[in-house]
Design an enzyme around this catalytic site. Structure first.
Site, PDB file in Angstrom:
ATOM      1  CB  CYS A  47      -0.961   0.080   1.187  1.00 53.36           C
ATOM      2  SG  CYS A  47      -1.884  -1.438   1.445  1.00 53.36           S
TER       3      CYS A  47
ATOM      4  NE  ARG B   3       4.384   2.314  -0.426  1.00 55.81           N
ATOM      5  CZ  ARG B   3       5.543   2.184   0.189  1.00 55.81           C
ATOM      6  NH1 ARG B   3       6.635   2.624  -0.368  1.00 55.81           N
ATOM      7  NH2 ARG B   3       5.612   1.622   1.373  1.00 55.81           N
TER       8      ARG B   3
ATOM      9  CG  ASN C 150       2.108   0.922   3.981  1.00 54.78           C
ATOM     10  OD1 ASN C 150       1.870  -0.233   3.645  1.00 54.78           O
ATOM     11  ND2 ASN C 150       3.307   1.452   3.891  1.00 54.78           N
TER      12      ASN C 150
ATOM     13  CE  LYS D  72      11.883 -10.087 -13.974  1.00 49.78           C
ATOM     14  NZ  LYS D  72      12.931  -9.856 -13.061  1.00 49.78           N
TER      15      LYS D  72
ATOM     16  CD  GLU E 237       8.335 -10.472 -11.728  1.00 43.50           C
ATOM     17  OE1 GLU E 237       7.802  -9.926 -10.765  1.00 43.50           O
ATOM     18  OE2 GLU E 237       9.517 -10.225 -12.060  1.00 43.50           O
TER      19      GLU E 237
ATOM     20  CG  HIS F   7      20.309 -35.190  -7.620  1.00 45.51           C
ATOM     21  ND1 HIS F   7      20.889 -36.374  -7.217  1.00 45.51           N
ATOM     22  CD2 HIS F   7      21.341 -34.414  -8.055  1.00 45.51           C
ATOM     23  CE1 HIS F   7      22.207 -36.311  -7.376  1.00 45.51           C
ATOM     24  NE2 HIS F   7      22.506 -35.122  -7.893  1.00 45.51           N
TER      25      HIS F   7
ATOM     26  CE  LYS G 251      10.082  -1.618  -9.918  1.00 42.57           C
ATOM     27  NZ  LYS G 251      10.641  -2.765 -10.643  1.00 42.57           N
TER      28      LYS G 251
HETATM   29  O1  M6R Z   1      13.021  -3.547  -4.285  1.00 40.22           O
HETATM   30  P1  M6R Z   1      13.690  -4.862  -4.110  1.00 40.22           P
HETATM   31  O2  M6R Z   1      14.820  -5.072  -5.041  1.00 40.22           O
HETATM   32  O3  M6R Z   1      14.106  -5.115  -2.689  1.00 40.22           O
HETATM   33  O4  M6R Z   1      12.591  -5.915  -4.468  1.00 40.22           O
HETATM   34  C1  M6R Z   1      12.795  -7.284  -4.311  1.00 40.22           C
HETATM   35  C2  M6R Z   1      11.749  -8.076  -5.017  1.00 40.22           C
HETATM   36  O5  M6R Z   1      10.482  -7.788  -4.512  1.00 40.22           O
HETATM   37  C3  M6R Z   1      11.757  -7.811  -6.514  1.00 40.22           C
HETATM   38  O6  M6R Z   1      13.001  -8.058  -7.075  1.00 40.22           O
HETATM   39  C4  M6R Z   1      10.709  -8.695  -7.223  1.00 40.22           C
HETATM   40  O7  M6R Z   1      11.097 -10.026  -7.145  1.00 40.22           O
HETATM   41  C5  M6R Z   1      10.526  -8.242  -8.664  1.00 40.22           C
HETATM   42  N1  M6R Z   1       9.128  -8.189  -8.962  1.00 40.22           N
HETATM   43  C6  M6R Z   1      11.185  -9.115  -9.653  1.00 40.22           C
HETATM   44  O8  M6R Z   1      10.997  -8.713 -10.958  1.00 40.22           O
END
Ligand code: M6R
Length: 575
Positions: A2, A28, A92, A460, A463, A479, A570
């Site tokens: 948030c 966020r 938040n 990638k 997500e 394994h 993000k």
């Molecule tokens: O802001 P940060 O680098 O700490 O974020 C870490 C992860 O949340 C971030 O890398 C996430 O895995 C991305 N969505 C990957 O593309």
């Protein structure tokens, strides 16, 4: 997660001005949003932040949500109000003991309209303010409530925004005739460069004319805070000619990498030397990171170990379970946002133990940057798409450059040109993406430095392209995972020239009917993408860029919401 925003202004402003600022916090969370003003506007909706009814006001609070407690519904969207509607809040964080509080408030007759933890805050203050003033109610809140919070609270007929925080980020922006509270400076960086950052357990009363801060330590004690002047690029370039930010950001990689290399050589040279000295004075380095940043850290481990420096990487959310630290350990946080709660909590856990903290961060003035003894900026510029692309590249550039200060040879200075030349193969990668759009699973295999790359490509694909993907060590196939390889199962093999073991692993999957796709700097008799790399660091980056482009084009083919994939945000600001 948030994002929150609150404005107290001398002059009237438009409700949709707040919405514009809120839009800047959408990274966020973007599953629902809402706004409340002192002139009676109270609107909330499911979906991305968008235009609300026009309303002129001098005070407003607003919220963009990433659901934690309670489904994505209009009722669960913020703001939330007390029973009598006099108190309205946005929050938040997560109130861990909300069920207990809810039960207590319900027994006193409070009626709840949502399933959220946040709503208890409005009712809590409605109840407490029956018998005490705001400051005492805030003291009780700090004493009773467990969890994380950054709260903005407004009351009918009161020109103050009451705000208090523990765990979740909060900053006050001081603009002309206007005070702005927000989750980060980006919300208001196009209006002011003056900010006061909140520390833990702080409360403030903010009106258009001023503000007062208090520190909570069993009671509220008045506090003088310093105003910081920050530098921030306020202009935004938008998507330009690109359909999505993801593609734009991939195409910005050469420029971003060149900017960082230049900065580490000149502007940030001192900092790099300071970091080098910290490493020399330590016995070991432990990286802490999440998601893509963790994959970059794994490469950092590889590079530093090659340079003779004992290094480890731990996923931030498991940090305390898998590390032994002492005063000769240097912890290096790697984080794009600098606001990932898992990382912040890991760092909080070691503060005071004599452990030094360094970091590689993209967002300046972020919490992690402010918590670090030394923090290097990775200079990637703003990244809007949820998928980390150019920031991963720059994290790897920074870490390989750091290792080069200890003698690890690499050709990282040539990486901008190499990425540019790889981008010329985009059409070929797009063609490959068209053939992968309907697959259910993809496996990516690598060994040594290409193992973290395999994991990053898999992340990638999951997500952004919504494909189940596993990035793994080639040696681990036999394994167990080999049982899943069937006729036509796509396996992307990351095959640096000279890595005979990964060739054997590739043959193992081929023998079981896999569709093999090779990413290599050498030529092989397979469906393949050739990358122009001569060293390990540039192979890692270029192979990742292939994965980024492949993911982008698969997602585009599938007509997915590339920049804002479902269920994600993000910046993950909850644990
Ligand atoms: O802001 P940060 O680098 O700490 O974020 C870490 C992860 O949340 C971030 O890398 C996430 O895995 C991305 N969505 C990957 O593309």
């Amino acid at each position: 997660m948030c994002g929150i925003i609150g404005i107290a202004s001398r002059k009237e402003f438009e409700s949709n001005d707040v919405i514009k600022m809120l839009k800047r916090l959408e990274y966020r969370g973007y599953d629902s949003f809402g706004i409340a003003t002192d002139t009676g506007l109270f609107e909330k909706e499911v979906g991305e932040v968008r235009h609300v009814s026009d309303n002129r006001c001098t005070q407003a609070i607003a919220h963009t949500r990433w659901a934690t407690t309670g489904k994505v519904t209009k009722e669960n969207a913020h703001p939330h109000s007390s029973c009598d509607g006099n108190i309205t809040i946005v929050h938040n964080g997560i109130i861990d003991n909300y069920l207990e509080l809810k039960e207590w408030l319900a027994a006193k007759g409070h009626q709840f309209k949502s399933e959220t933890d946040s709503e208890v805050i409005a009712h809590f203050f409605e109840e407490e303010l029956k018998t005490c003033d705001m400051r005492h109610a805030v003291e009780k809140f700090f004493a009773l409530v467990k969890g994380e919070f950054a709260v903005l609270l407004i009351m009918k007929g009161d020109d103050m925004i009451y705000t208090f925080k523990r765990g979740s980020p909060l900053v006050l922006g001081i603009a002309d005739g206007m005070n702005i509270l927000a989750s980060d400076i980006y919300a208001f960086s196009n209006r002011t460069n003056k900010a006061v950052f909140f520390s833990e357990d702080e409360f403030a009363e903010v009106s258009a004319g001023g503000y007062k801060f208090y520190k909570y330590d069993s009671q509220l004690v008045p506090l003088t805070k310093e105003i910081q002047v920050f530098e921030w690029e306020s202009k935004e370039s938008g998507k330009m000619q690109y359909e999505h930010y993801m593609l734009k950001e991939i195409h910005e990689e050469p420029e971003a990498a060149a900017r960082l290399i230049d900065s580490m050589k000149y502007e940030q040279k001192e900092k790099m030397n300071e970091l080098k000295k910290m490493i020399e004075d330590s016995k070991r380095v432990v990286f802490v990171a999440a998601g893509t940043s963790y994959h970059a850290s794994l490469l950092g481990v590889y590079f530093l170990n090659k340079a003779g420096i004992e290094s480890h990487a731990i996923i931030a959310s498991e940090f305390r379970n898998f590390t032994l630290l002492d005063d000769r350990t240097l912890v290096i946080a790697v984080t794009q946002s600098g606001e990932t709660m898992d990382v912040i909590q890991a760092l909080h856990g070691i503060k005071g133990e004599g452990v030094k903290i360094a970091s590689f961060v993209n967002v300046p003035y972020s919490t992690v940057q402010r918590m670090s003894n030394v923090s290097v900026n990775i200079c990637a510029g703003q990244e809007v798409c949820v998928a980390a692309t150019k920031t991963f590249v720059n994290q790897v550039v920074a870490l390989s450059y750091l290792a080069s200060l200890f003698g690890y040879e690499n050709g990282i200075e040539k990486i901008p040109d190499k990425i540019n030349s790889l981008l010329r193969q985009e059409e070929k990668i797009k063609g490959m993406a068209e053939t992968l759009k309907n697959v259910r699973d993809i496996y990516i295999i690598g060994r040594g430095f290409s193992y973290p790359v395999a994991r990053e490509i898999a992340l990638k694909l999951k997500e952004i392209a919504y494909i189940h993907a596993e990035g793994m060590m080639g040696g681990e196939l036999k394994h167990g995972t080999l049982a899943l390889i069937e006729n036509g199962t796509p396996v992307i093999s990351l095959m640096p020239e000279g890595d005979n073991h990964i060739i054997s692993n590739t043959k193992e999957v081929e023998a079981r009917g896999a569709r093999v796709i090779v990413v290599s700097n050498s030529s092989f008799d397979y469906e393949s993408i050739k990358i122009p790399s001569e060293d390990e660091a540039s192979f890692s980056i270029l192979a990742t860029v292939v994965g980024q482009l492949l993911t982008y084009h698969v997602a585009k083919e599938k007509r997915l919401p590339v920049d804002k994939p479902r269920n994600l945000a993000k910046s993950c600001t909850v644990v």
